[in-house]
Design an enzyme around this catalytic site. Sequence first.
Site, mmCIF file in Angstrom:
data_model
loop_
_atom_site.group_PDB
_atom_site.id
_atom_site.type_symbol
_atom_site.label_atom_id
_atom_site.label_comp_id
_atom_site.label_asym_id
_atom_site.label_seq_id
_atom_site.Cartn_x
_atom_site.Cartn_y
_atom_site.Cartn_z
ATOM 1 C CE LYS A 1 -3.708 1.960 2.932
ATOM 2 N NZ LYS A 1 -4.515 1.713 4.158
ATOM 3 C CB SER B 1 -7.793 0.627 6.200
ATOM 4 O OG SER B 1 -8.439 1.860 6.155
ATOM 5 C CB SER C 1 -7.806 3.716 3.481
ATOM 6 O OG SER C 1 -6.917 3.041 4.339
#
Length: 482
Positions: free
Chosen positions: A79, A178, A154
């Site tokens: 990420k 997330s 997210s």
Amino acid sequence: MVGFQFQDIAGYHQQLLAGTTTCAAAVEHYLQAISRQPHLNAMVGVFEAEARGRAAQLDAALQAGQALLPLHGVLVSIKDVLCYEGHPVSAASHMLKGYQAVYSATAVERLIKAGAIIIGSTNCDEFAMGSTNEHSAFGPVRNAADTERVPGGSSGGAAVAVQAGLCMASLGSDTGGSVRQPADYCGVTGLKPGYGRISRWGLIAYASSFDCVGILANSVADVALIYNQLAGPDGKDSTADTTTPPQVDLQTMDKASAYRLAYLAPTMDTEGLDPEIKTAIEKTLAQLQAKGHKVAAVPFPLLEYIVPTYYVLTTAEASSNLGRFDGIRYGHQAAGQPDDLTAFYRRNRSEGFGKEVQRRIMLGSFVLSAGYYDAYFTKAQQVRQLLVDATAQIFKEFDAIIMPVSPHVAPRLGEATADPIAMYMADIFTVFANLTGVPALAVPLYRHSSGLPFGLQVLTNRGEEVLLHQLGAYLEDHFARR
Ligand code: GLN
């Protein structure tokens, strides 16, 4: 003939040993998959040349008779909040546009040491704040199950990268769901370990007392293989657990155990809980009971306080953590001559941060300000302690808590962001684990009438990641739709 087809990491390793595939073939396979699916907008960086080079080295090592490394040739994406030395990292924010990491996150370093290949970086909500991956400087990510839908957030890019077969597994971060919520929306498995289990060193901070590095993959077994390499003490993170955790071994797990499973009574009556999700989980609970496990509802009157408590505390921590992005120490500097220092900061931060991040910084500054500190911040800290105590009580009698992951399946693009409060409220089932620090796993088990996937969440006590994976594997074995 060297071909490539991925089922799971163990199967891939067997193929490598048998010589029916190579790391190089795997890399080419994923690079092609990435270039075929740019419309998903899941990847924000692809490290092609480096991945090819690493694959060649790993193949050569195996050819030379060296033993297979634990994650030999496993292609993992990271990420865009995890630092990888010499590679861009921006937290999907204009604030950090063009920034290159000057060191690697411990989690990334451990992946590489274990033989993994970092294939690229994935899109996410700006500074990991959001539930739909629509608050990104790179634009929204699309759910591969239905490209008009969001992937969740997210870590939306991380989930889609696994879902769409752009890599074998992804690292994400989970401050309030997330990893688990996008895993749920995309039909993949997502782990948030206990707080401090995986070092936060090199993870761009959102709310430090909540932030966890998490793992997304196709199965509980794959998550466990990666978890085993990442978990453990790290002198670079003073909040990392100092005890060496036991390794997860799903091969020798005790399949005969009768588990003691709790569910929080009010979760099933949560406003806005999709009736199909409620029914699916109730059915699974009834089947678990029929199989001889203990299943019981426990009262939990604190449930309604968890979302407000989470948003008071995380925004407070975020307003402090993001103070460093002032255009001098870090981040975007606006062009032209400002009138004074305040105007300089204001311009840098107004241009650099998107709306959701600004909203949270303002909220956090408000709850920390003199006059409101005790009413909001101190009060929320007290509620957090009550939640920790109430959760510890439950784990005295139960092995695990079962919950939905999200009250609904993936919304359409644009549908959720219109009302930020409603979006925050939908975090009700995921923020609980971060407030209390316990590990939690999202396991994809079901299919909604809309065609979209969803799953179930398992939570165990602090330090009980082994049990968590075992239970997850058990649920996957018995209840996953095939
Ligand atoms: N949706 C939650 C939020 O917006 C979770 C974010 C996260 O875990 N990073 O804060």
